[in-house]
Design an enzyme around this catalytic site. Structure first.
Site, mmCIF file in Angstrom:
data_model
loop_
_atom_site.group_PDB
_atom_site.id
_atom_site.type_symbol
_atom_site.label_atom_id
_atom_site.label_comp_id
_atom_site.label_asym_id
_atom_site.label_seq_id
_atom_site.Cartn_x
_atom_site.Cartn_y
_atom_site.Cartn_z
ATOM 1 N N ASP A 145 -18.087 21.929 11.398
ATOM 2 C CA ASP A 145 -16.837 21.334 10.934
ATOM 3 C C ASP A 145 -15.933 21.052 12.137
ATOM 4 O O ASP A 145 -15.829 21.861 13.062
ATOM 5 C CB ASP A 145 -16.132 22.293 9.960
ATOM 6 C CG ASP A 145 -15.001 21.604 9.192
ATOM 7 O OD1 ASP A 145 -15.149 21.406 7.972
ATOM 8 O OD2 ASP A 145 -13.975 21.261 9.823
ATOM 9 N N ILE A 146 -15.276 19.898 12.115
ATOM 10 C CA ILE A 146 -14.415 19.490 13.228
ATOM 11 C C ILE A 146 -13.162 20.359 13.329
ATOM 12 O O ILE A 146 -12.548 20.448 14.399
ATOM 13 C CB ILE A 146 -14.031 17.989 13.051
ATOM 14 C CG1 ILE A 146 -13.673 17.348 14.373
ATOM 15 C CG2 ILE A 146 -12.936 17.803 12.021
ATOM 16 C CD1 ILE A 146 -13.549 15.815 14.291
ATOM 17 N N ASN A 164 -15.269 22.064 -2.282
ATOM 18 C CA ASN A 164 -13.998 21.527 -2.767
ATOM 19 C C ASN A 164 -14.284 20.243 -3.547
ATOM 20 O O ASN A 164 -15.025 19.379 -3.070
ATOM 21 C CB ASN A 164 -13.067 21.234 -1.590
ATOM 22 C CG ASN A 164 -12.651 22.497 -0.845
ATOM 23 O OD1 ASN A 164 -12.549 23.564 -1.441
ATOM 24 N ND2 ASN A 164 -12.429 22.382 0.449
ATOM 25 N N GLN A 166 -10.490 18.499 -1.855
ATOM 26 C CA GLN A 166 -11.505 17.630 -1.234
ATOM 27 C C GLN A 166 -10.831 16.482 -0.499
ATOM 28 O O GLN A 166 -10.011 15.763 -1.072
ATOM 29 C CB GLN A 166 -12.457 17.077 -2.307
ATOM 30 C CG GLN A 166 -13.605 16.269 -1.718
ATOM 31 C CD GLN A 166 -14.605 15.790 -2.765
ATOM 32 O OE1 GLN A 166 -14.382 15.925 -3.975
ATOM 33 N NE2 GLN A 166 -15.705 15.228 -2.294
ATOM 34 N N SER A 167 -11.179 16.318 0.779
ATOM 35 C CA SER A 167 -10.597 15.227 1.569
ATOM 36 C C SER A 167 -11.638 14.199 1.983
ATOM 37 O O SER A 167 -11.293 13.061 2.297
ATOM 38 C CB SER A 167 -9.880 15.776 2.805
ATOM 39 O OG SER A 167 -10.782 16.466 3.637
ATOM 40 N N HIS A 201 -20.097 17.985 0.002
ATOM 41 C CA HIS A 201 -20.401 18.868 1.132
ATOM 42 C C HIS A 201 -20.127 20.307 0.734
ATOM 43 O O HIS A 201 -19.225 20.591 -0.047
ATOM 44 C CB HIS A 201 -19.600 18.488 2.381
ATOM 45 C CG HIS A 201 -18.126 18.323 2.145
ATOM 46 N ND1 HIS A 201 -17.581 17.206 1.556
ATOM 47 C CD2 HIS A 201 -17.090 19.148 2.398
ATOM 48 C CE1 HIS A 201 -16.273 17.341 1.475
ATOM 49 N NE2 HIS A 201 -15.947 18.523 1.979
ATOM 50 N N LEU A 202 -20.937 21.167 1.320
ATOM 51 C CA LEU A 202 -20.804 22.603 1.123
ATOM 52 C C LEU A 202 -20.273 23.170 2.430
ATOM 53 O O LEU A 202 -20.858 22.936 3.489
ATOM 54 C CB LEU A 202 -22.202 23.155 0.839
ATOM 55 C CG LEU A 202 -22.413 24.363 -0.044
ATOM 56 C CD1 LEU A 202 -21.699 24.205 -1.371
ATOM 57 C CD2 LEU A 202 -23.907 24.572 -0.238
ATOM 58 N N HIS A 203 -19.139 23.879 2.349
ATOM 59 C CA HIS A 203 -18.644 24.593 3.525
ATOM 60 C C HIS A 203 -19.381 25.934 3.592
ATOM 61 O O HIS A 203 -19.376 26.688 2.614
ATOM 62 C CB HIS A 203 -17.150 24.894 3.401
ATOM 63 C CG HIS A 203 -16.249 23.704 3.400
ATOM 64 N ND1 HIS A 203 -15.548 23.303 4.514
ATOM 65 C CD2 HIS A 203 -15.917 22.829 2.419
ATOM 66 C CE1 HIS A 203 -14.803 22.238 4.216
ATOM 67 N NE2 HIS A 203 -15.008 21.935 2.948
HETATM 68 P P1 DGP Z 1 -12.877 18.980 2.391
HETATM 69 O O1 DGP Z 1 -11.422 19.173 2.593
HETATM 70 O O2 DGP Z 1 -13.511 20.058 1.540
HETATM 71 O O3 DGP Z 1 -13.194 17.586 1.893
HETATM 72 O O4 DGP Z 1 -13.524 19.172 3.818
HETATM 73 C C1 DGP Z 1 -13.747 18.152 4.721
HETATM 74 C C2 DGP Z 1 -14.059 18.801 6.023
HETATM 75 O O5 DGP Z 1 -14.648 17.843 6.864
HETATM 76 C C3 DGP Z 1 -12.833 19.327 6.769
HETATM 77 O O6 DGP Z 1 -12.958 20.742 6.911
HETATM 78 C C4 DGP Z 1 -12.877 18.641 8.118
HETATM 79 C C5 DGP Z 1 -14.272 18.065 8.186
HETATM 80 N N1 DGP Z 1 -14.368 16.775 8.843
HETATM 81 C C6 DGP Z 1 -13.684 15.650 8.541
HETATM 82 N N2 DGP Z 1 -14.055 14.634 9.338
HETATM 83 C C7 DGP Z 1 -15.025 15.151 10.160
HETATM 84 C C8 DGP Z 1 -15.800 14.584 11.205
HETATM 85 O O7 DGP Z 1 -15.701 13.401 11.566
HETATM 86 N N3 DGP Z 1 -16.681 15.411 11.823
HETATM 87 C C9 DGP Z 1 -16.835 16.724 11.457
HETATM 88 N N4 DGP Z 1 -17.735 17.442 12.131
HETATM 89 N N5 DGP Z 1 -16.113 17.285 10.472
HETATM 90 C C10 DGP Z 1 -15.216 16.501 9.827
#
Ligand code: DGP
Length: 114
Positions: free
Chosen positions: A31-32, A87, A94-95, A100-102
């Site tokens: 995760d970024i 999420n 959810q963004s 996706h699964l964290h």
């Molecule tokens: P959610 O809020 O559950 O939809 O989580 C989305 C996650 O995705 C958030 O924790 C940040 C991550 N994320 C968003 N854009 C990128 C990206 O370009 N690269 C990576 N590695 N993670 C990302």
């Protein structure tokens, strides 16, 4: 693949670094914006916007996603536990609208989540 989906681009290797894990069905990557010492996202390579759009046809794929998360957790040394979160929808936090699964671990998790 959805051409405007950032996670589809990561699964296709068009952006991002090397995945933590990848096979024909699933990609896992860091995760970024990590919320724990280990914070890995697992996605189906197939574009599905959210759990609400998953169909009966996707059941095996979603099961595979969960079992792959457990395998990655083992590989990451998370023997004392971890958290899996999906999420879903705006109120679920959810963004990015590609399922996706964290996988979060490496610290003690609190409950209830925020
Ligand atoms: P959610 O809020 O559950 O939809 O989580 C989305 C996650 O995705 C958030 O924790 C940040 C991550 N994320 C968003 N854009 C990128 C990206 O370009 N690269 C990576 N590695 N993670 C990302």
């Amino acid at each position: 693949m959805s051409s405007d989906c950032i996670f589809c681009k990561i699964a296709a290797g068009k952006i991002g670094g090397p995945p933590v894990y990848q096979d024909e069905a699933i990609t896992a990557f860091k995760d970024i914006n990590p919320q724990a010492p280990v914070h890995i996202l697992l996605i189906p390579n197939k574009h599905i916007s959210s759990m609400n759009e998953a169909t009966a046809e996707d059941e095996a794929l979603l099961g595979q996603l969960m079992r792959t998360a457990a395998q990655i957790a083992r590989n990451e040394g998370l023997g004392s536990g971890y958290r899996l979160v999906a999420n879903t929808g705006p109120d679920g936090g959810q963004s990015v609208f590609h399922i996706h699964l964290h996988l979060l671990g490496g610290r003690r998790m609190a409950w209830p989540p925020g």
